[in-house]
Scaffold this motif. Structure first.
Motif, mmCIF file in Angstrom:
data_model
loop_
_atom_site.group_PDB
_atom_site.id
_atom_site.type_symbol
_atom_site.label_atom_id
_atom_site.label_comp_id
_atom_site.label_asym_id
_atom_site.label_seq_id
_atom_site.Cartn_x
_atom_site.Cartn_y
_atom_site.Cartn_z
ATOM 1 N N GLN A 212 -10.316 -47.674 0.515
ATOM 2 C CA GLN A 212 -9.536 -47.018 1.300
ATOM 3 C C GLN A 212 -9.360 -45.482 1.345
ATOM 4 N N GLN A 213 -9.008 -45.013 -0.190
ATOM 5 C CA GLN A 213 -9.106 -43.674 -0.433
ATOM 6 C C GLN A 213 -10.151 -42.881 0.034
ATOM 7 N N GLU A 214 -11.361 -43.530 -0.408
ATOM 8 C CA GLU A 214 -12.576 -42.932 -0.090
ATOM 9 C C GLU A 214 -12.905 -42.752 1.265
ATOM 10 N N ALA A 215 -12.681 -43.965 2.148
ATOM 11 C CA ALA A 215 -12.928 -43.918 3.559
ATOM 12 C C ALA A 215 -11.930 -42.721 4.166
ATOM 13 N N LEU A 216 -10.831 -42.538 3.501
ATOM 14 C CA LEU A 216 -9.753 -41.682 4.055
ATOM 15 C C LEU A 216 -10.423 -40.304 3.969
ATOM 16 N N LYS A 217 -10.882 -39.875 2.635
ATOM 17 C CA LYS A 217 -11.297 -38.657 2.177
ATOM 18 C C LYS A 217 -12.506 -38.398 3.292
ATOM 19 N N ILE A 218 -13.295 -39.440 3.513
ATOM 20 C CA ILE A 218 -14.371 -39.008 4.455
ATOM 21 C C ILE A 218 -13.955 -38.691 5.887
ATOM 22 N N GLN A 219 -12.875 -39.421 6.364
ATOM 23 C CA GLN A 219 -12.365 -39.389 7.814
ATOM 24 C C GLN A 219 -11.716 -37.916 7.775
ATOM 25 N N LEU A 220 -11.025 -37.232 6.931
ATOM 26 C CA LEU A 220 -10.476 -36.134 6.681
ATOM 27 C C LEU A 220 -11.246 -35.111 6.855
ATOM 28 N N SER A 221 -12.669 -35.339 6.034
ATOM 29 C CA SER A 221 -13.789 -34.317 6.188
ATOM 30 C C SER A 221 -14.284 -34.328 7.854
ATOM 31 N N LEU A 222 -14.290 -35.540 8.290
ATOM 32 C CA LEU A 222 -14.988 -35.510 9.578
ATOM 33 C C LEU A 222 -14.083 -34.905 10.452
ATOM 34 N N ALA A 223 -12.708 -35.067 10.273
ATOM 35 C CA ALA A 223 -11.680 -34.158 11.157
ATOM 36 C C ALA A 223 -11.927 -32.782 11.255
ATOM 37 N N LYS A 224 -12.287 -32.292 9.855
ATOM 38 C CA LYS A 224 -12.360 -30.980 9.971
ATOM 39 C C LYS A 224 -13.450 -30.519 10.276
ATOM 40 N N LYS A 225 -14.757 -31.292 10.178
ATOM 41 C CA LYS A 225 -16.033 -30.905 10.723
ATOM 42 C C LYS A 225 -16.170 -30.756 12.123
#
Length: 255
Positions: free
Chosen positions: A109-122
């Protein structure tokens, strides 16, 4: 009044029999804008179909809910990113951490959230965060990712005044829903100290129906019950709260 439901699963199976009627009831109640969070690959088609049917009212997000994160979740996030590259969305979400049901997948879950935080910024999009029994863990990841461009909302917020201040310091909004109407929901101890500029209203339908419908299926038409309770706690007219929270949602989601 124009009220915005900033978090509603109106596309869910629980509305299969009366989805368009529920939409009409919402509009009759003044709920003119509905922002819909995605759950996982299985919910995308229904969500986008409802958005296509009601493009002036319903706006879709794209993301992966923490309760849908399993081992091998990367394939689902690849699909999320493919959709984000394909067309506009209101936000990335809903994403987050949920340790209520299962703590064994925290790392995933933590890794999935990190990726989605990056997608939001991207993609220069807000992110909508689900956090259940994992507030500190969620805040830690958001703090690590915050570079001044990250924005979003902690949806279904029911935390303490100190936690609310943490969210606000991160530059995020607080999503307030049916729990605010519960006798022991705690919102009466938190919201009077929070400025309207930090708040969104939501139902999280079909879940968390406000009093007097608690325990039943929730729907956007019940949002005025939340609005009136929030207005009462803030000592402000409902019209002012509706206008401010709708403006906040429009700005956050670029509606």
């Amino acid at each position: 009044m124009h009220i915005t439901d900033s978090h509603a699963h109106l596309y869910s199976e629980q509305f299969k029999a009366d989805r368009l009627d529920a939409l009409r009831r919402a509009q009759d109640a003044g709920v003119r804008t509905i922002v819909m969070p995605n759950i996982d690959h299985s919910s995308i088609n229904a969500m986008l179909e409802l958005e296509a049917q009601s493009p002036e009212t319903c706006f879709a997000m794209m993301g992966l809910h923490p309760c849908s994160v399993t081992r091998g979740f990367e394939q689902q996030l690849y699909e999320v990113e493919t959709w984000l590259n394909r067309r506009p969305f209101a936000a990335v979400g809903e994403a987050g951490l949920d340790l209520h049901w299962d703590k064994t997948l925290l790392a995933e879950q933590q890794e999935a959230l990190k990726i989605q935080l990056s997608l939001a910024k991207k993609h220069k999009l807000p992110i909508v965060l689900h956090t259940r029994e994992a507030f500190a863990e969620t805040v830690a990841l958001v703090e690590a990712a915050q570079d001044g461009t990250l924005r979003g909302v902690f949806h279904c917020f029911s935390g303490s005044a100190e936690e609310a201040e943490q969210v606000i310091r991160l530059g995020f909004k607080l999503g307030i829903g049916g729990v605010a109407t519960f006798k022991n929901g705690g919102a009466d101890k938190v919201l009077p100290g929070i400025g309207l500029e930090h708040l969104l209203l939501e139902t999280d339908c079909p879940y968390l129906a406000p009093v007097p419908h608690r325990g039943k299926r929730n729907e956007p038409a019940y949002l005025p019950l939340v609005l009136r309770r929030v207005a009462e706690m803030l000592g402000k007219p409902p019209e002012e709260v509706a206008e401010a929270t709708t403006r906040n949602a429009a700005e956050l989601f670029n509606l």
